[in-house]
Design a protein around this motif. Structure first.
Motif, mmCIF file in Angstrom:
data_model
loop_
_atom_site.group_PDB
_atom_site.id
_atom_site.type_symbol
_atom_site.label_atom_id
_atom_site.label_comp_id
_atom_site.label_asym_id
_atom_site.label_seq_id
_atom_site.Cartn_x
_atom_site.Cartn_y
_atom_site.Cartn_z
ATOM 1 N N SER A 2 0.812 -1.260 -0.036
ATOM 2 C CA SER A 2 -0.027 -0.076 0.077
ATOM 3 C C SER A 2 0.945 1.345 -0.019
ATOM 4 O O SER A 2 2.003 1.272 0.502
ATOM 5 N N ILE A 4 0.800 5.444 0.814
ATOM 6 C CA ILE A 4 0.374 6.465 1.582
ATOM 7 C C ILE A 4 1.009 8.016 0.985
ATOM 8 O O ILE A 4 2.163 7.746 1.122
ATOM 9 N N VAL A 19 -3.438 14.130 3.478
ATOM 10 C CA VAL A 19 -3.007 12.901 3.243
ATOM 11 C C VAL A 19 -3.975 11.883 2.415
ATOM 12 O O VAL A 19 -4.964 12.102 2.515
ATOM 13 N N SER A 20 -3.260 11.269 1.693
ATOM 14 C CA SER A 20 -4.079 10.385 0.660
ATOM 15 C C SER A 20 -3.853 8.988 0.551
ATOM 16 O O SER A 20 -2.711 8.391 0.868
ATOM 17 N N PHE A 21 -5.063 8.150 0.716
ATOM 18 C CA PHE A 21 -4.759 6.615 1.095
ATOM 19 C C PHE A 21 -5.036 5.908 -0.154
ATOM 20 O O PHE A 21 -6.026 6.519 -1.110
ATOM 21 N N SER A 26 -8.816 11.195 0.609
ATOM 22 C CA SER A 26 -7.730 12.134 0.868
ATOM 23 C C SER A 26 -8.542 13.102 2.151
ATOM 24 O O SER A 26 -9.516 13.459 1.930
ATOM 25 N N MET A 47 -1.796 11.584 9.981
ATOM 26 C CA MET A 47 -1.772 10.269 9.742
ATOM 27 C C MET A 47 -1.826 9.448 10.791
ATOM 28 O O MET A 47 -2.487 8.194 11.137
ATOM 29 N N ARG A 53 -7.037 3.304 10.314
ATOM 30 C CA ARG A 53 -6.740 3.525 8.849
ATOM 31 C C ARG A 53 -5.388 2.573 8.496
ATOM 32 O O ARG A 53 -5.279 2.025 7.829
#
Length: 70
Positions: A2, A4, A19-21, A26, A47, A53
């Motif tokens: 993953s 981030i 912060v974008s997952f 986001s 985060m 998350r």
């Protein structure tokens, strides 16, 4: 595996932290920071304030069979 993304985007007289997952979610800060470093630090701290998350990322990898091994 993953990914981030922490980013700092120019906004007004400073930078906005984001912060974008990997699931497409986001989150951006409401405030701006005077430097890119401060914005990225704020994004990293945000985060870390969301352990659920981060734990969910491990569950996704377990289901997909991807354990970070390449």
């Amino acid at each position: 595996m993953s990914t981030i993304t922490l980013s700092a985007t120019p906004k007004g007289n400073g930078y906005q932290a984001t912060v974008s997952f990997p699931d497409g979610v986001s989150m951006s800060s409401a405030e701006t920071y005077p430097t890119i470093a401060e914005a990225l630090t704020a994004a990293a701290l945000k985060m870390l304030d969301m352990p659920e998350r981060l734990e969910a990322l491990d569950k996704i990898d377990e289901v997909s069979g991807d354990h970070g091994r390449r």
